[in-house]
Design an enzyme around this catalytic site. Structure first.
Site, short mmCIF file in Angstrom:
data_model
loop_
_atom_site.label_atom_id
_atom_site.label_comp_id
_atom_site.label_asym_id
_atom_site.label_seq_id
_atom_site.Cartn_x
_atom_site.Cartn_y
_atom_site.Cartn_z
N LYS A 1 1.20 -0.86 -0.37
CA LYS A 1 -0.31 0.04 -0.51
C LYS A 1 0.74 0.96 0.23
CE LYS A 1 -3.50 1.69 2.90
NZ LYS A 1 -4.71 1.65 4.28
N SER B 1 -10.11 1.02 2.76
CA SER B 1 -8.53 1.78 2.28
C SER B 1 -7.88 0.84 1.43
CB SER B 1 -8.57 2.90 3.05
OG SER B 1 -7.59 1.99 4.63
N SER C 1 -9.53 -1.20 6.68
CA SER C 1 -9.24 -1.41 5.98
C SER C 1 -8.26 -2.44 5.54
CB SER C 1 -8.06 -0.54 5.93
OG SER C 1 -9.02 1.42 5.88
#
Ligand code: GLN
Length: 488
Positions: A81, A156, A180
């Site tokens: 990420k 997310s 997330s």
């Protein structure tokens, strides 16, 4: 050839690399071609580091040739990420305000993957500063669900889940502050683990809400996720919240099954908002556990109804403080202006998107003099009550099971105009963050009508990731793998 390589899961690929039937170069080229062919549609990557990946792969192959392979992750192509700092590689947290920022060091979790020999393919799409549940708050581009390109991958860590589902990488890292990792894993039909708070170092991870943030892996199988967690878990003197407790062996008891496990089913997680098709799959998974010899125990988490309210005070309060450092002086964007105050204001006005601004305002308000006791402090008290609910539940059960999210992946745009609806996507995941407990999402089939994945959430005792993974593996083994995502 490439399709065969891409069809292997992480541990199978690792076996091929160990036997030297495949090289890391072949695996890396297969992944890079796959990204090239699919990411225009999916949008999982913000940055592909092809050159670095090729160099990593060459080094891994050279080690393998010398008989000096570092272990099961050596030569495996992974991605992280874009919230993880990567030395010399732009790291944006999905925000314009960090555009162009090249960190001088690697996050500890990234450094540990590198030390294990992993190949890093690039940086993955996310909601800006990890604020969101659909990846639509990315300042750069949307990410789409490989099962249905009209749907979000969740957020997310949307890119982290989509990349695994699209077979662009054999595993990824995400972060989970309120859901997330688990929610996108559920939406994309992959396994996602949020470890116990403190199990994995957050050093070098852009901070959102520091009392909640935790790093974890996403992968195709439970075993793959266990292997990744094994590599990143453990104390780090650079993160004072990281635990010194010894790290368990996450693979040793993985195949021991579910017989004898007591599985707690919280009454409160099966009420109103749960979509019937999701509930059907989750109940089916619970029935499978019973058939495998586990015992279902009804439990109650009475304070979980306050979880979202408490979270949306605590998380924005901490975010407003963490985001104060983006002032145009130290990192990334600096807006041209006449004086210092104007520069601060212009940089923040231009650099932050609407969701971080909303959180900064909520958080600043909640922390302001006179309101602190009424809001932040009270939310912290609710948090204690939520943790006590779990403590009590774990007297009667070994893991808690229920839905990850109230629905399957929703459509792009569907919840964008209504932040409250978006916040509700995390109604079942937030409690584990507030209580600092480990949780995971494991696929439990496709929605009976919509034909996209449903995830089962398991929450465990503090630092008992091993039991959680073992329980997830028992279900995975019983129901078999999901088919490949059709639209990548
Ligand atoms: N969706 C939640 C939020 O927007 C959780 C995000 C996360 O876990 N990073 O805050």
């Amino acid at each position: 050839m490439s399709a065969e390589i891409l069809g292997l899961d992480l541990r199978a690929l690792s076996g091929e690399l160990a036997a030297r039937r495949l090289s890391s170069r072949e695996a890396t080229e297969a992944a890079l071609s796959r990204i090239e062919a699919t990411d225009g549609r999916v949008g999982a990557f913000l940055r592909v580091t092809a050159e670095g990946a090729r160099a990593d792969a060459a080094a891994a192959d050279e080690r393998a040739a010398r008989g000096a392979r570092r272990g099961p992750l050596d030569g495996i192509p992974l991605a992280v990420k874009d919230l993880f700092l990567t030395e010399g590689v732009e790291t944006t947290a999905g925000s314009r305000i960090l555009e162009g920022y090249r960190p001088p060091y690697d996050a500890t979790a990234v450094a540990r993957l590198r030390a294990a020999g992993a190949v890093l393919l690039g940086k993955l799409n996310l909601d800006e500063f990890a604020m969101g549940s659909s990846n639509e708050n990315s300042a750069f581009k949307p990410c789409r669900n490989p099962w249905d390109l009209g749907r979000t991958p969740g957020g997310s860590s949307g890119g982290s889940a989509a990349a695994v589902a699209a077979r662009q990488a054999w595993g990824t890292l995400g972060t989970d502050t309120g859901g997330s990792i688990r929610e996108p894993a559920s939406f994309c039909g992959v396994v996602g683990v949020k470890p116990t708070y403190g199990r994995v170092s957050r050093y070098g991870v852009v901070a959102f809400a520091s009392s909640l943030d935790q790093v974890g892996p996403l992968a195709r199988t439970v075993g793959d996720a266990a292997l990744l967690l094994q590599a990143i878990a453990g104390h780090d003197e650079r993160d004072m919240t990281s635990s010194t407790l010894p790290v368990g062996d996450y693979l040793a008891r993985l195949e021991e099954g579910a017989a004898g496990l007591r599985i707690g089913v919280p009454r409160e997680w099966f009420g109103g908002g749960l979509e019937p098709g999701v509930e059907a799959r989750v109940r089916e998974a619970l029935a499978r556990y019973q058939a495998l010899g586990a015992r279902l125990v009804e439990i109650s988490l009475p304070h979980s109804r306050y979880a979202i309210a408490a979270y949306y005070l605590i998380a924005p309060a901490e975010a407003s403080s963490n985001l104060a450092r983006y002032d145009g002086v130290r990192y990334g964007l600096r807006a041209p202006a006449r004086g210092l105050r104007e520069m601060y204001g212009e940089t923040r006005a231009r650099g932050f998107g609407p969701e971080p601004k909303r959180r900064i305002m909520l958080g600043t308000y909640a922390l302001s003099a006179g309101y602190y006791d009424a809001y932040y402090l009270r939310a912290q008290k609710v948090r204690t009550l939520i943790r006590r609910d779990f403590d009590r539940a774990f007297e009667a059960c070994d893991v808690v099971a229920g839905p990850v999210a109230p629905t399957v992946a929703f459509r792009l745009g569907e919840k964008l105009s209504d932040p409250l609806q978006m916040y509700l996507a995390d109604v079942f995941t937030i409690s584990a963050n507030l209580a600092a407990l480990p949780g995971l999402s494991v696929p439990c089939g496709l929605h009976p009508v919509e034909r996209v994945p449903v995830g089962l959430q398991l929450v465990g005792r503090p630092f008992d990731e091993a039991t959680l993974l073992r329980a997830a593996r028992a279900l995975e083994r019983e129901q078999g793998p999901l088919p490949a995502a059709p639209e990548a």
